[in-house]
Scaffold this motif. Sequence first.
Motif, PDB file in Angstrom:
ATOM      1  N   GLY A  76      -4.172   5.903   3.248  1.00  0.00           N
ATOM      2  CA  GLY A  76      -4.596   5.343   1.984  1.00  0.00           C
ATOM      3  C   GLY A  76      -4.394   3.834   1.978  1.00  0.00           C
ATOM      4  N   LYS A  77      -4.649   3.224   0.847  1.00  0.00           N
ATOM      5  CA  LYS A  77      -4.580   1.755   0.776  1.00  0.00           C
ATOM      6  C   LYS A  77      -3.196   1.229   0.423  1.00  0.00           C
ATOM      7  CE  LYS A  77      -9.459   1.094  -0.231  1.00  0.00           C
ATOM      8  NZ  LYS A  77     -10.462   0.439  -1.110  1.00  0.00           N
ATOM      9  N   ALA A  78      -2.339   2.084  -0.098  1.00  0.00           N
ATOM     10  CA  ALA A  78      -0.998   1.635  -0.507  1.00  0.00           C
ATOM     11  C   ALA A  78       0.003   1.956   0.595  1.00  0.00           C
ATOM     12  CB  ALA A  78      -0.598   2.294  -1.814  1.00  0.00           C
ATOM     13  N   PHE A 130      -3.378  16.422   1.620  1.00  0.00           N
ATOM     14  CA  PHE A 130      -4.369  17.494   1.712  1.00  0.00           C
ATOM     15  C   PHE A 130      -5.768  16.953   1.403  1.00  0.00           C
ATOM     16  CE2 PHE A 130      -6.812  21.080  -0.037  1.00  0.00           C
ATOM     17  CZ  PHE A 130      -6.676  21.975   1.022  1.00  0.00           C
ATOM     18  N   GLY A 131      -6.713  17.242   2.283  1.00  0.00           N
ATOM     19  CA  GLY A 131      -8.075  16.768   2.095  1.00  0.00           C
ATOM     20  C   GLY A 131      -8.389  15.504   2.853  1.00  0.00           C
ATOM     21  N   ARG A 132      -7.375  14.772   3.324  1.00  0.00           N
ATOM     22  CA  ARG A 132      -7.615  13.584   4.140  1.00  0.00           C
ATOM     23  C   ARG A 132      -7.632  13.980   5.610  1.00  0.00           C
ATOM     24  NH1 ARG A 132      -3.617   8.962   1.604  1.00  0.00           N
ATOM     25  NH2 ARG A 132      -4.341   9.075  -0.548  1.00  0.00           N
ATOM     26  N   THR A 133      -8.096  13.062   6.411  1.00  0.00           N
ATOM     27  CA  THR A 133      -8.124  13.348   7.840  1.00  0.00           C
ATOM     28  C   THR A 133      -6.718  13.545   8.369  1.00  0.00           C
ATOM     29  OG1 THR A 133      -8.816  12.553  10.007  1.00  0.00           O
ATOM     30  CG2 THR A 133      -8.089  10.883   8.447  1.00  0.00           C
ATOM     31  N   ASN A 134      -6.589  14.492   9.252  1.00  0.00           N
ATOM     32  CA  ASN A 134      -5.295  14.757   9.873  1.00  0.00           C
ATOM     33  C   ASN A 134      -5.348  14.403  11.357  1.00  0.00           C
ATOM     34  OD1 ASN A 134      -2.675  15.600   9.246  1.00  0.00           O
ATOM     35  ND2 ASN A 134      -2.984  17.562  10.270  1.00  0.00           N
ATOM     36  N   SER A 135      -6.390  13.655  11.721  1.00  0.00           N
ATOM     37  CA  SER A 135      -6.574  13.260  13.118  1.00  0.00           C
ATOM     38  C   SER A 135      -6.085  11.836  13.336  1.00  0.00           C
ATOM     39  CB  SER A 135      -8.060  13.347  13.482  1.00  0.00           C
ATOM     40  OG  SER A 135      -8.301  12.812  14.759  1.00  0.00           O
ATOM     41  N   PHE A 136      -5.299  11.640  14.387  1.00  0.00           N
ATOM     42  CA  PHE A 136      -4.757  10.327  14.706  1.00  0.00           C
ATOM     43  C   PHE A 136      -5.096   9.960  16.152  1.00  0.00           C
ATOM     44  CE2 PHE A 136      -2.305  11.685  11.121  1.00  0.00           C
ATOM     45  CZ  PHE A 136      -1.943  10.536  10.440  1.00  0.00           C
ATOM     46  N   ARG A 178      -6.627  -2.215   9.855  1.00  0.00           N
ATOM     47  CA  ARG A 178      -6.656  -1.752   8.467  1.00  0.00           C
ATOM     48  C   ARG A 178      -7.582  -0.556   8.247  1.00  0.00           C
ATOM     49  NH1 ARG A 178      -7.443  -6.371   5.907  1.00  0.00           N
ATOM     50  NH2 ARG A 178      -5.218  -6.636   5.498  1.00  0.00           N
ATOM     51  N   PRO A 179      -8.821  -0.556   8.738  1.00  0.00           N
ATOM     52  CA  PRO A 179      -9.689   0.612   8.496  1.00  0.00           C
ATOM     53  C   PRO A 179      -9.094   1.912   9.036  1.00  0.00           C
ATOM     54  CG  PRO A 179     -10.982  -1.252   9.267  1.00  0.00           C
ATOM     55  CD  PRO A 179      -9.540  -1.631   9.451  1.00  0.00           C
ATOM     56  N   TYR A 180      -8.497   1.838  10.210  1.00  0.00           N
ATOM     57  CA  TYR A 180      -7.869   3.022  10.808  1.00  0.00           C
ATOM     58  C   TYR A 180      -6.727   3.522   9.922  1.00  0.00           C
ATOM     59  CZ  TYR A 180      -5.397   5.881  14.294  1.00  0.00           C
ATOM     60  OH  TYR A 180      -4.764   6.906  14.964  1.00  0.00           O
ATOM     61  N   VAL A 181      -5.900   2.599   9.464  1.00  0.00           N
ATOM     62  CA  VAL A 181      -4.710   2.975   8.691  1.00  0.00           C
ATOM     63  C   VAL A 181      -5.094   3.500   7.309  1.00  0.00           C
ATOM     64  CG1 VAL A 181      -2.531   2.161   7.728  1.00  0.00           C
ATOM     65  CG2 VAL A 181      -3.297   1.328   9.962  1.00  0.00           C
ATOM     66  N   GLU A 182      -6.019   2.835   6.634  1.00  0.00           N
ATOM     67  CA  GLU A 182      -6.394   3.255   5.281  1.00  0.00           C
ATOM     68  C   GLU A 182      -7.013   4.641   5.278  1.00  0.00           C
ATOM     69  OE1 GLU A 182      -8.828   0.296   3.457  1.00  0.00           O
ATOM     70  OE2 GLU A 182      -7.147  -1.068   3.095  1.00  0.00           O
ATOM     71  N   LYS A 183      -7.726   4.983   6.327  1.00  0.00           N
ATOM     72  CA  LYS A 183      -8.329   6.309   6.404  1.00  0.00           C
ATOM     73  C   LYS A 183      -7.275   7.397   6.484  1.00  0.00           C
ATOM     74  CE  LYS A 183     -11.766   8.960   9.015  1.00  0.00           C
ATOM     75  NZ  LYS A 183     -12.720   8.944  10.154  1.00  0.00           N
ATOM     76  N   GLN A 195       3.577   8.422  11.170  1.00  0.00           N
ATOM     77  CA  GLN A 195       3.996   7.046  11.447  1.00  0.00           C
ATOM     78  C   GLN A 195       3.042   6.409  12.448  1.00  0.00           C
ATOM     79  OE1 GLN A 195       7.765   4.511  13.231  1.00  0.00           O
ATOM     80  NE2 GLN A 195       8.148   6.444  12.210  1.00  0.00           N
ATOM     81  N   ILE A 196       2.369   5.362  12.016  1.00  0.00           N
ATOM     82  CA  ILE A 196       1.407   4.658  12.861  1.00  0.00           C
ATOM     83  C   ILE A 196       2.047   3.352  13.343  1.00  0.00           C
ATOM     84  CG2 ILE A 196      -0.863   3.564  12.941  1.00  0.00           C
ATOM     85  CD1 ILE A 196      -1.705   5.461  10.667  1.00  0.00           C
TER      86      ILE A 196
END
Length: 243
Positions: A115-117, A46-52, A107-112, A154-155
């Motif tokens: 997250g980083k983990a 919740f609060g993160r981007t939900n666009s892929f 990485r930038p696409y995935v972390e957005k 799942q990316i």
Amino acid sequence: MFEPQHDRMTDMFSNLFFEIESLLSRYLFRVQSRFSVVVWEYLAYFGRTNSFPIVRGKIDLGKKQADKMRAALDQGEKRGSITADFSFQAEPPTDVPAVSDLIAAVRPYVEKRLGKAYRVHTRLIRNLHFDERFENAEVYSNRWHQDSDLGSRQIKAFLALHDVGIADGPLTFLDRSATKKNWNVLGNRWSDAGALGPLLRFDEENHFVAKRGDYVVVNTARNLHRASVPASSRDLLIHVLEQ
């Protein structure tokens, strides 16, 4: 021996619950993942981007590196069982820079979005030609589907190990809008024509036609996609990126 009554009842309610979850996900979220998992994801993120969005890019993949990965597929293991003669997989060699280069590029696409983990699972995939009269039978994920085993976030990053044209069996996919538009005929993996009927095709289809080193990033749990049949063979490196 007879199966205990309570075990049969437990199995019956478990199957019923699974079917209800499946129906709720398909009708409310237009995904094939489990309803409880999708709801948990929406709350957890919740609060993160939900666009892929589907994005494409390119890394430096020389012929020597590509040939080394394709050679690993020459010794690859069969995927699946019944139809295993048409698809193979292998671990990429550890000394090929392109593997980490692709991770860095996405990485930038995935972390957005995760997250980083997050975790990365990498594999090499080779699909071979089979009789196209059976293209609508499930051989190696060549029927329209979503990847539902890891929820709806799942990316996957697909890297072309050689030039891929339409005749080479490119990955074929719909964007999210086209996925929703065609959901009534493709929302259930087994709902379209029978295995011996024609495979459904759409004006909105995208094809991963590529040069060596090109990549595409797709949320394969939300976007309907399929593997098309190559005239000979098609090799890819795939990063599966998950929480």
